[in-house]
Design an enzyme around this catalytic site. Structure first.
Site, PDB file in Angstrom:
ATOM      1  N   HIS A  66       0.973  -1.255   0.011  1.00  0.00           N
ATOM      2  CA  HIS A  66      -0.007   0.058  -0.164  1.00  0.00           C
ATOM      3  C   HIS A  66       0.915   1.291   0.060  1.00  0.00           C
ATOM      4  O   HIS A  66       1.753   1.429   1.023  1.00  0.00           O
ATOM      5  CB  HIS A  66      -0.876  -0.031   1.218  1.00  0.00           C
ATOM      6  CG  HIS A  66      -2.076   0.953   1.284  1.00  0.00           C
ATOM      7  ND1 HIS A  66      -2.834   1.095   2.102  1.00  0.00           N
ATOM      8  CD2 HIS A  66      -2.231   1.820   0.442  1.00  0.00           C
ATOM      9  CE1 HIS A  66      -3.786   2.174   1.734  1.00  0.00           C
ATOM     10  NE2 HIS A  66      -3.415   2.863   0.582  1.00  0.00           N
ATOM     11  N   LEU A  67       0.744   1.930  -0.947  1.00  0.00           N
ATOM     12  CA  LEU A  67       1.812   3.254  -1.433  1.00  0.00           C
ATOM     13  C   LEU A  67       2.007   3.996   0.007  1.00  0.00           C
ATOM     14  O   LEU A  67       1.285   4.555   0.642  1.00  0.00           O
ATOM     15  CB  LEU A  67       1.525   4.154  -2.304  1.00  0.00           C
ATOM     16  CG  LEU A  67       2.438   5.133  -2.761  1.00  0.00           C
ATOM     17  CD1 LEU A  67       3.649   4.672  -3.269  1.00  0.00           C
ATOM     18  CD2 LEU A  67       1.544   6.122  -3.850  1.00  0.00           C
ATOM     19  N   HIS A  68       3.292   3.981   0.202  1.00  0.00           N
ATOM     20  CA  HIS A  68       3.803   4.842   1.454  1.00  0.00           C
ATOM     21  C   HIS A  68       5.212   5.133   1.486  1.00  0.00           C
ATOM     22  O   HIS A  68       6.007   4.154   0.801  1.00  0.00           O
ATOM     23  CB  HIS A  68       3.395   4.058   2.846  1.00  0.00           C
ATOM     24  CG  HIS A  68       4.177   2.717   2.962  1.00  0.00           C
ATOM     25  ND1 HIS A  68       3.928   1.508   2.381  1.00  0.00           N
ATOM     26  CD2 HIS A  68       5.332   2.428   3.633  1.00  0.00           C
ATOM     27  CE1 HIS A  68       4.806   0.508   2.514  1.00  0.00           C
ATOM     28  NE2 HIS A  68       5.731   1.232   3.557  1.00  0.00           N
ATOM     29  N   PHE A  69       5.756   6.206   1.835  1.00  0.00           N
ATOM     30  CA  PHE A  69       7.138   6.689   2.085  1.00  0.00           C
ATOM     31  C   PHE A  69       7.319   6.532   3.807  1.00  0.00           C
ATOM     32  O   PHE A  69       6.385   6.805   4.554  1.00  0.00           O
ATOM     33  CB  PHE A  69       7.312   7.809   1.566  1.00  0.00           C
ATOM     34  CG  PHE A  69       7.147   7.944   0.293  1.00  0.00           C
ATOM     35  CD1 PHE A  69       8.327   8.020  -0.515  1.00  0.00           C
ATOM     36  CD2 PHE A  69       5.943   8.130  -0.355  1.00  0.00           C
ATOM     37  CE1 PHE A  69       8.254   8.177  -1.955  1.00  0.00           C
ATOM     38  CE2 PHE A  69       5.764   8.401  -1.686  1.00  0.00           C
ATOM     39  CZ  PHE A  69       6.686   8.441  -2.546  1.00  0.00           C
TER      40      PHE A  69
END
Length: 434
Positions: free
Chosen positions: A232-235
């Protein structure tokens, strides 16, 4: 079928229960709760200048974003007992030697839970709502929304309605922190984006670094296959008041004759560092710099090449590391001694912050060990040049023939012997059990 057993990193207090349905009523980040919620909102100024301008009378103070909003909110969540351990009590030291690798003993990060299957042989994988994702996080773990404003000044609202039409980007704590102030930037959380770089989300990460305005606050990104643990897109980001070894490493400018004349972005390659990588800096605006790096990452994704990204110097300097550790691990090419440490060389380790899980490894940590571990991550010289050519072709860059050959890795006790392997030559059916 090749499998690797790995103990997962828990990023949220709701992660261990991800297989169970709790329903609504727990104030989560899902579509059931978030649209009708109110959250603090930090709207950054829309002009994309890389410099940090002085704040105007209607703006929050220049140190508000980092010190008050982010770190202050992080400390508040610590006082509420939302973290799984006290990372500020973890032992940390600088390893003697030329590079100054930083070692931390973080035994609390070595957690047990039921294993879940996670493919390592595909950098791009579809989002799977059945697995843990950040819509299952409780809103008490969220510090604030982080979104573009409409003018040339930043503004902060203590409580702003989300609304049905919005898909907010949020900053939340990492409940298994690596360092003080460890947070997650989750772009457009309700869109349920898989872990893959896109230009808008990458620019958002650069804006976060710029708003923090501190060389000690960095953001990092791990692709699938390069030790991202949640699709799940994350930085990730945290605050560490010392330079990373990679930030001090020498670089060699790559002369570009086509593609960057207008944007003024400079591209270099690292020298005398155990992991080969590209360094991007400059640009007329943050968007100029962001677009070049985002397109480079997209090239790697589409060619199934795992990679890590470090966003440094308040968003003005970015390191891109194509890597092959998981591939070598699956093929049985990593020594048992290195495997026994259970260190997963993701962006922070590659940058020189070694998070160690065993006291023995911490006490015996040396520059030779750090170099040997990271050398396993790096592409060979031939493979790196091939990947660099992919990136330049995909991003419309054209470089002159370099006259100066890069120096050999100085002081390398164990040179990586990785041979050139095609990007799509991961073993079929290779899984990592997280």
């Amino acid at each position: 079928m090749l499998t690797i057993k790995r103990v997962p990193t828990v990023l949220s207090n709701y992660q261990e229960d991800s297989g169970e349905s709790r329903g609504c009523g727990r104030n989560c980040l899902g579509k059931c709760c978030l649209p009708v919620s109110k959250l603090p909102l930090y709207a950054f100024k829309s002009d994309a200048r890389p410099e940090i301008s002085s704040s105007g009378v209607d703006e929050p103070p220049s140190d508000f974003f980092l010190n008050s909003l982010l770190l202050g909110g992080w400390e508040d969540r610590m006082s509420r007992g939302l973290f799984r351990y006290d990372v500020t009590a973890c032992e940390t030291k600088v390893i003697p030697g030329e590079y100054g690798f930083v070692a931390q003993l973080n035994e609390g990060r070595h957690l047990k839970k039921r294993p879940t299957e996670f493919r390592v042989d595909r950098v791009l994988q579809p989002f799977d709502p059945a697995k843990f994702n950040f819509t299952k996080v409780g809103q008490e773990e969220v510090l604030f929304r982080f979104e573009a404003g409409e003018g040339d000044k930043a503004r902060f609202l203590e409580s702003a309605a989300v609304g049905e039409a919005n898909t907010p980007s949020v900053v939340a704590i990492n409940v298994s922190p690596i360092e003080y102030g460890h947070v997650l930037l989750i772009p457009r959380v309700l869109d349920c984006l898989p872990q893959r770089i896109d230009p808008d989300s990458f620019l958002l990460a650069l804006h976060m670094a710029a708003e923090a305005g501190s060389p000690y606050f960095r953001l990092g990104y791990n692709s699938l296959g390069a030790f991202a643990t949640i699709n799940h897109l994350h930085f990730q980001a945290y605050f560490l008041t010392m330079p990373f070894p990679v930030e001090k490493a020498p670089t060699q400018r790559i002369p570009v004759v086509k593609g960057l004349s207008q944007s003024k972005v400079k591209v270099s390659k690292l020298l005398n560092y155990p992991v080969r990588g590209l360094v991007y800096e400059g640009g007329n605006t943050l968007k100029d710099l962001s677009d070049v790096v985002a397109n480079s990452c997209i090239c790697l994704q589409e060619n199934n090449i795992p990679f890590n990204v470090l966003i440094s110097d308040s968003g003005r300097r970015i390191f891109l590391f194509p890597q092959c550790y998981a591939e070598k691990q699956a093929l049985g090419e990593v020594s048992q001694e290195i495997l026994d440490t259970q260190v997963n060389p993701a962006v922070w380790e590659i940058s020189g912050h070694m998070v160690l899980k065993r006291k023995k490894d911490y006490e015996e940590a040396s520059e030779e060990y750090a170099w040997r571990l990271l050398a396993e991550v790096s592409l060979s010289e031939a493979r790196f040049e091939e990947v660099k050519a992919y990136i330049f072709e995909a991003t419309g860059l054209e470089s002159e023939e370099e006259k100066i050959e890069p120096e050999e890795n100085k002081g390398t006790p164990h040179q990586s012997s990785t041979t050139a392997v095609a990007a799509n030559h991961f073993p079929e059916g290779c899984l990592i059990l997280q």
